[in-house]
Design a protein around this motif. Structure first.
Motif, PDB file in Angstrom:
ATOM      1  N   ASP A  60       0.697  -1.203  -0.251  1.00 50.67           N
ATOM      2  CA  ASP A  60       0.130  -0.122  -0.057  1.00 50.67           C
ATOM      3  C   ASP A  60       0.936   1.303   0.465  1.00 50.67           C
ATOM      4  O   ASP A  60       0.345   2.380  -0.798  1.00 50.67           O
ATOM      5  CB  ASP A  60      -1.366  -0.041   1.908  1.00 50.67           C
ATOM      6  N   ALA A  61       2.494   1.104   0.437  1.00 47.95           N
ATOM      7  CA  ALA A  61       3.138   2.667   0.255  1.00 47.95           C
ATOM      8  C   ALA A  61       3.194   3.119  -1.042  1.00 47.95           C
ATOM      9  O   ALA A  61       3.729   4.038  -1.333  1.00 47.95           O
ATOM     10  CB  ALA A  61       4.823   2.148   1.129  1.00 47.95           C
ATOM     11  N   LEU A  62       2.765   1.661  -2.058  1.00 47.26           N
ATOM     12  CA  LEU A  62       3.032   2.397  -4.158  1.00 47.26           C
ATOM     13  C   LEU A  62       1.872   3.057  -3.631  1.00 47.26           C
ATOM     14  O   LEU A  62       2.327   4.418  -4.086  1.00 47.26           O
ATOM     15  CB  LEU A  62       2.927   1.392  -4.540  1.00 47.26           C
ATOM     16  N   ILE A  63       1.163   3.629  -2.984  1.00 47.20           N
ATOM     17  CA  ILE A  63      -0.774   3.964  -3.598  1.00 47.20           C
ATOM     18  C   ILE A  63      -0.029   5.465  -2.972  1.00 47.20           C
ATOM     19  O   ILE A  63      -0.738   6.212  -3.598  1.00 47.20           O
ATOM     20  CB  ILE A  63      -1.709   3.432  -3.343  1.00 47.20           C
ATOM     21  N   GLU A  64      -0.231   5.714  -1.807  1.00 46.72           N
ATOM     22  CA  GLU A  64       0.607   6.698  -0.831  1.00 46.72           C
ATOM     23  C   GLU A  64       1.711   7.555  -1.435  1.00 46.72           C
ATOM     24  O   GLU A  64       1.353   8.640  -2.416  1.00 46.72           O
ATOM     25  CB  GLU A  64       0.800   6.468   0.066  1.00 46.72           C
ATOM     26  N   GLN A  65       2.487   6.878  -2.198  1.00 48.62           N
ATOM     27  CA  GLN A  65       3.971   7.650  -2.863  1.00 48.62           C
ATOM     28  C   GLN A  65       3.137   7.630  -4.164  1.00 48.62           C
ATOM     29  O   GLN A  65       3.139   9.348  -4.794  1.00 48.62           O
ATOM     30  CB  GLN A  65       4.696   6.855  -2.541  1.00 48.62           C
ATOM     31  N   LEU A  66       2.937   7.018  -5.241  1.00 47.76           N
ATOM     32  CA  LEU A  66       2.380   7.133  -6.597  1.00 47.76           C
ATOM     33  C   LEU A  66       1.317   8.673  -5.817  1.00 47.76           C
ATOM     34  O   LEU A  66       1.419   9.666  -6.764  1.00 47.76           O
ATOM     35  CB  LEU A  66       1.034   6.405  -7.200  1.00 47.76           C
ATOM     36  N   SER A  67       0.382   8.604  -4.913  1.00 45.78           N
ATOM     37  CA  SER A  67      -0.764   9.709  -4.887  1.00 45.78           C
ATOM     38  C   SER A  67      -0.021  10.841  -4.577  1.00 45.78           C
ATOM     39  O   SER A  67      -0.286  12.254  -5.242  1.00 45.78           O
ATOM     40  CB  SER A  67      -1.558   9.142  -3.700  1.00 45.78           C
ATOM     41  N   ALA A  73       2.381  16.675 -10.121  1.00 43.69           N
ATOM     42  CA  ALA A  73       3.047  16.891 -11.643  1.00 43.69           C
ATOM     43  C   ALA A  73       1.788  16.477 -12.090  1.00 43.69           C
ATOM     44  O   ALA A  73       1.733  17.866 -13.397  1.00 43.69           O
ATOM     45  CB  ALA A  73       3.177  14.960 -12.043  1.00 43.69           C
ATOM     46  N   PHE A  74       0.689  16.303 -11.820  1.00 43.94           N
ATOM     47  CA  PHE A  74      -0.774  17.165 -12.353  1.00 43.94           C
ATOM     48  C   PHE A  74      -1.494  17.795 -11.584  1.00 43.94           C
ATOM     49  O   PHE A  74      -2.244  17.101 -11.009  1.00 43.94           O
ATOM     50  CB  PHE A  74      -1.116  15.861 -12.587  1.00 43.94           C
ATOM     51  N   PRO A  75      -0.952  19.254 -10.737  1.00 40.67           N
ATOM     52  CA  PRO A  75      -2.062  19.502  -9.280  1.00 40.67           C
ATOM     53  C   PRO A  75      -3.286  19.953 -10.052  1.00 40.67           C
ATOM     54  O   PRO A  75      -4.629  20.054  -8.865  1.00 40.67           O
ATOM     55  CB  PRO A  75      -0.892  20.556  -9.045  1.00 40.67           C
ATOM     56  N   GLN A  76      -3.327  19.809 -11.411  1.00 38.10           N
ATOM     57  CA  GLN A  76      -5.169  20.691 -11.374  1.00 38.10           C
ATOM     58  C   GLN A  76      -5.900  18.942 -11.625  1.00 38.10           C
ATOM     59  O   GLN A  76      -6.889  19.609 -11.988  1.00 38.10           O
ATOM     60  CB  GLN A  76      -5.274  20.999 -13.132  1.00 38.10           C
ATOM     61  N   VAL A  77      -5.670  17.773 -12.033  1.00 44.32           N
ATOM     62  CA  VAL A  77      -6.254  17.242 -12.311  1.00 44.32           C
ATOM     63  C   VAL A  77      -6.156  16.095 -10.756  1.00 44.32           C
ATOM     64  O   VAL A  77      -5.646  16.654  -9.237  1.00 44.32           O
ATOM     65  CB  VAL A  77      -5.201  15.725 -12.770  1.00 44.32           C
ATOM     66  N   LYS A  78      -8.090  16.072  -9.950  1.00 47.17           N
ATOM     67  CA  LYS A  78      -7.937  16.181  -9.009  1.00 47.17           C
ATOM     68  C   LYS A  78      -8.716  14.444  -8.696  1.00 47.17           C
ATOM     69  O   LYS A  78      -8.629  13.689  -7.355  1.00 47.17           O
ATOM     70  CB  LYS A  78      -9.511  16.267  -8.758  1.00 47.17           C
TER      71      LYS A  78
END
Length: 99
Positions: A60-67, A73-78
């Motif tokens: 699950d650490a992958l999901i946290e880091q990926l998030s 990288a894409f602050p406009q994407v929610k």
């Protein structure tokens, strides 16, 4: 004065109605294409998360880091919150038949 009379003619109204219909159809087709592309990206994202968790044992650490990384990288994407990425993973697992 001729311009005001033009918009009252049946030929103009018919032509205008046809243009409006074509524009609406084009807008709908564009929206469908965008949604199709997004679904493909989310499918690949879900598959990638599942594969990396299995193969590399990242958990699950992958999901946290990926998030964090995707949100930066894409602050406009929610759609890259931790919760959404978990949902993308679940969605992929459910529809792919993998467990």
């Amino acid at each position: 004065m001729a311009d005001m009379e033009l918009n009252r003619t049946a030929a103009y109204q018919s032509w205008l109605a046809g243009l409006k219909d074509r524009i609406r159809v084009s807008q709908l087709r564009a929206a469908v294409r965008v949604n199709t592309e997004l679904m493909q990206v989310y499918w690949q994202l879900g598959r990638g998360i599942v594969e990396k968790q299995r193969e590399a044992g990242w958990g699950d650490a992958l999901i946290e880091q990926l998030s964090r990384d995707l949100s930066a990288a894409f602050p406009q994407v929610k759609g890259f919150s931790r919760t959404n990425l978990f949902y993308v993973r679940k969605w992929y697992l459910f529809y792919s038949g993998e467990r």
